[in-house]
Design an enzyme around this catalytic site. Structure first.
Site, PDB file in Angstrom:
ATOM      1  N   ARG A   1       0.816  -1.232   0.000  1.00  0.00           N
ATOM      2  CA  ARG A   1       0.000   0.000   0.000  1.00  0.00           C
ATOM      3  C   ARG A   1       0.842   1.272   0.000  1.00  0.00           C
ATOM      4  NH1 ARG A   1      -3.009  -2.953   4.022  1.00  0.00           N
ATOM      5  NH2 ARG A   1      -4.716  -4.088   3.039  1.00  0.00           N
TER       6      ARG A   1
ATOM      7  N   HIS B   1       6.305   6.435 -27.818  1.00  0.00           N
ATOM      8  CA  HIS B   1       5.275   7.345 -27.287  1.00  0.00           C
ATOM      9  C   HIS B   1       5.463   8.761 -27.849  1.00  0.00           C
ATOM     10  CE1 HIS B   1       2.505   9.304 -24.549  1.00  0.00           C
ATOM     11  NE2 HIS B   1       3.481  10.056 -24.058  1.00  0.00           N
TER      12      HIS B   1
ATOM     13  N   GLU C   1      -5.725  15.984 -12.125  1.00  0.00           N
ATOM     14  CA  GLU C   1      -6.328  16.117 -13.444  1.00  0.00           C
ATOM     15  C   GLU C   1      -7.835  16.236 -13.395  1.00  0.00           C
ATOM     16  OE1 GLU C   1      -4.218  14.137 -16.612  1.00  0.00           O
ATOM     17  OE2 GLU C   1      -6.101  13.681 -17.589  1.00  0.00           O
TER      18      GLU C   1
ATOM     19  N   GLU D   1       7.713  15.916 -26.506  1.00  0.00           N
ATOM     20  CA  GLU D   1       7.145  16.421 -25.241  1.00  0.00           C
ATOM     21  C   GLU D   1       7.709  17.805 -24.905  1.00  0.00           C
ATOM     22  OE1 GLU D   1       4.640  15.110 -23.635  1.00  0.00           O
ATOM     23  OE2 GLU D   1       4.641  12.934 -23.924  1.00  0.00           O
TER      24      GLU D   1
ATOM     25  N   HIS E   1      -2.321   8.402 -28.364  1.00  0.00           N
ATOM     26  CA  HIS E   1      -2.617   7.124 -27.701  1.00  0.00           C
ATOM     27  C   HIS E   1      -3.329   6.161 -28.652  1.00  0.00           C
ATOM     28  CE1 HIS E   1      -2.385   8.684 -23.260  1.00  0.00           C
ATOM     29  NE2 HIS E   1      -1.211   8.548 -23.820  1.00  0.00           N
TER      30      HIS E   1
ATOM     31  N   LYS F   1       5.450  22.287 -16.134  1.00  0.00           N
ATOM     32  CA  LYS F   1       4.681  21.161 -15.604  1.00  0.00           C
ATOM     33  C   LYS F   1       4.412  21.353 -14.115  1.00  0.00           C
ATOM     34  CE  LYS F   1       3.821  16.314 -15.867  1.00  0.00           C
ATOM     35  NZ  LYS F   1       4.067  15.054 -16.543  1.00  0.00           N
TER      36      LYS F   1
ATOM     37  N   LYS G   1       2.165  10.879 -12.144  1.00  0.00           N
ATOM     38  CA  LYS G   1       1.323   9.909 -12.848  1.00  0.00           C
ATOM     39  C   LYS G   1       2.096   8.611 -13.015  1.00  0.00           C
ATOM     40  CE  LYS G   1      -1.927  12.443 -15.729  1.00  0.00           C
ATOM     41  NZ  LYS G   1      -2.359  12.610 -17.130  1.00  0.00           N
TER      42      LYS G   1
ATOM     43  N   ARG H   1      -4.900  20.331 -15.696  1.00  0.00           N
ATOM     44  CA  ARG H   1      -3.797  19.422 -15.975  1.00  0.00           C
ATOM     45  C   ARG H   1      -3.955  18.677 -17.291  1.00  0.00           C
ATOM     46  NH1 ARG H   1      -0.642  15.212 -11.959  1.00  0.00           N
ATOM     47  NH2 ARG H   1       0.625  14.312 -13.615  1.00  0.00           N
TER      48      ARG H   1
ATOM     49  N   ASN I   1      -1.948  16.867 -22.025  1.00  0.00           N
ATOM     50  CA  ASN I   1      -2.211  15.778 -22.959  1.00  0.00           C
ATOM     51  C   ASN I   1      -2.389  16.257 -24.390  1.00  0.00           C
ATOM     52  OD1 ASN I   1      -2.139  13.327 -21.432  1.00  0.00           O
ATOM     53  ND2 ASN I   1      -3.935  14.071 -20.338  1.00  0.00           N
TER      54      ASN I   1
ATOM     55  N   HIS J   1      -2.051  13.901 -27.266  1.00  0.00           N
ATOM     56  CA  HIS J   1      -2.049  12.547 -26.706  1.00  0.00           C
ATOM     57  C   HIS J   1      -3.302  11.748 -27.047  1.00  0.00           C
ATOM     58  CE1 HIS J   1       1.424  14.036 -24.585  1.00  0.00           C
ATOM     59  NE2 HIS J   1       1.576  12.934 -23.881  1.00  0.00           N
TER      60      HIS J   1
END
Lengths: 373, 373
Positions: free
Chosen positions: A134, A278, A250, A198, A265, A240, A156, A254, A258, A261
């Site tokens: 955890r 990526h 997000e 990026e 994606h 960032k 993330k 935020r 993306n 993206h």
């Protein structure tokens, strides 16, 4: 957004520090050459009996012995987990390999994980740290440009699912990010270009002057000029940090990170993880999202060729694979930004400013048709 | 620790509410008969297009149609995921089955998950909610006594790993816990006894008067007297709320909730998940931990037979399986409370008071030998 760094006096002059200040946590991003070799970068990390370095088969031979020697000054035991290299391995199986090692070596909940590698290693190690017992502390040691400017910052973490990229994960912050610019020396040119995607992203979404700076310095960046890289990495991390500091989970702002993206994606998932890097998919995705911004009247027509030219100069693809319009739309409907089946795109509505909004399927289809191979 | 409930006026008179107030979150535990049937229990849950009920093959036929009908008043779409029943299925495979369904049905990040079942369903659904798209809201609808008094409260979610119980998980809070006492009517007697183990636990660790109350009312509890059950569930939730409110992430105090669990987890893992119910292992583990407390001079000798008698009256095993002393010690060394290979036990140092500390292996070995079959 740069906050005072309490350890500033410990850091060698060439290193810079960007402080990330979140609601309940704070950590530093150290940026500079020679950080792996510098004792000061490794001070004041969480105390524990055991450190575990997670890396991949490509990166480990280059930097792991140096990192291991460094960590043995602070931890009684340093274990290693070496995974195969590539986005195709950002899976539950790889994650479970980390857990197997942690449990087989009886690693307790104070154990500190060190992610040594690019975005895939960072995402997986961060997620492993988030859920092992955890939650255990972890440190990012990004060795690719993409990871240094983007994936190691902001908390993330995730693995991929066959039905969607980064679908299983957590928001979980590292204790520190140590971005040694020397590790970029050995980066393949294709990976450097992927990282530049990026870097470029931060211009249109947040900083028109930075976009101009990138256009003026793209050759220096491609030639791995250390001063240019240092400025680019620092500026991206600052932007960032500013965005994530306002919207850690997000809920809104935020999502602008993306940009490119949603299309990207779809390309990655549609082509099979690993076929496109990526950053390559994001580069091509930014061309498509720029076009969508123009078609929806948010940007003047000249924005599209400007973005396409820069992305091309960075060595990135600007022509999308022909997956078929319906397949693109299906893949984008499971994007995490989608709501009730409606795809939502990050669009540019002025240089240095982004918004998130839905777009008519017919217009999106036109964009897909315009850019396919 | 009971805080004012803003929805108090909405709740039927027989329902009680325990408020959980954490550092950054708050939620209510509703306790009473008839809650599944009462519209007021389901007001003001997070809005979304889709709700997903996660349940198992035993519980679904009993309560799922009623819950589905209830949720269809609030959500346009209600999907169902039915898993096999039992601790042996608290695995990554089951978790992935939930993700497959969520992605196949294009569930977005506002989707609300409902955990309908016992502790296994609650732990898995909570963990799925914690990591699906990096976190979606969820609601606990516990249908076993064990889940109502313990596992649905406090935000611990997890799956098992072949090398250790609950090793992979997250701290993640539900939006609400709805504990309908009517669902206990159909509970097998063995499951009821397993739940009583966790009820009994709260006496020695936190409330001597509650221990006495349980001794006086154990027959009523075994006979499922609603008033007795309502009091027991409420008191356990209050104590847990008090403990978790002070130590959400088990940095210290919260570990006392693991009384009996160090020995218990070794029994569960050593026998194979599912051979012993969790509550059965905890019951037997409490006998062993009581003995250890006596042997270390923390409690007078009469404490052991008192605990053993109560646990036996609850219908729980008080003789441990003979796994061998070394196997017990090995299994306990990977317990999450262990540090640097040293096993740490929750021990009683006065009725209603617990401490965590290490114990010499030789004394632990004597305890294991004294209670084995």
């Amino acid at each position: 957004m740069t906050v005072a760094n309490p350890h500033a006096s410990l850091i060698n002059p060439p290193a810079q520090c960007v402080g990330i200040q979140l609601a309940h946590e704070a950590y530093d991003i150290l940026i500079g050459p020679g950080l792996l070799a510098s004792e000061s970068s490794w001070q004041d990390l969480p105390r524990a009996a055991t450190a575990v370095i997670v890396s991949n088969e490509t990166v480990a031979p280059l930097f792991l012995p140096q990192l291991e020697a460094r960590l043995l000054r602070h931890y009684a035991r340093v274990e290693k987990v070496i995974l195969p290299d590539g986005e195709a391995f950002k899976t539950w199986d790889s994650l479970n390999h980390i857990f197997d090692c942690l449990l087989a070596k009886a690693c307790d909940r104070k154990t500190v994980l060190f992610a040594l590698g690019g975005g895939v290693i960072g995402d997986m190690t961060g997620f492993a740290a988030a859920v092992y017992m955890r939650g255990v502390p972890f440190v990012q040691v990004p060795t690719t440009l993409l990871a240094q400017v983007d994936s190691s910052v902001g908390g993330k973490t995730a693995i991929n699912h066959p039905l969607g990229k980064n679908m299983i994960g957590a928001f979980y912050q590292p204790q520190r990010v140590i971005a040694d610019l020397d590790s970029l020396d050995s980066l393949p040119q294709r990976e450097l270009s992927a990282g530049l995607a990026e870097v470029i992203k931060y211009g249109p979404i947040a900083d028109a002057a930075f976009l101009q700076w990138i256009e003026d310095n793209i050759e220096a960046l491609l030639a791995r000029d250390k001063a240019a890289l240092a400025y680019a990495v620092k500026r991206c991390c600052e932007i960032k940090a500013w965005v994530v500091g306002q919207d850690e989970r997000e809920q809104g702002l935020r999502a602008i990170l993306n940009f490119g993206h949603t299309f990207g994606h779809a390309i990655e998932t549609g082509m099979g993880y690993g076929a496109w890097l990526h950053g390559e998919a994001v580069g091509c995705g930014m061309v498509m999202a720029s076009d969508l911004s123009v078609r929806l009247g948010l940007m003047p027509a000249e924005f599209l060729p400007r973005m396409r030219r820069l992305i091309e100069r960075a060595g990135l693809p600007v022509v999308a694979p022909d997956l078929g319009v319906e397949r693109y739309l299906d893949l984008m409907r499971v994007d995490k930004k989608a709501e009730a089946g409606e795809i939502r795109f990050v669009l540019i509505d002025g240089l240095g400013s982004a918004v998130m909004r839905a777009a008519p399927d017919a217009v999106v289809a036109e964009v897909i048709r315009s850019h396919r191979a």
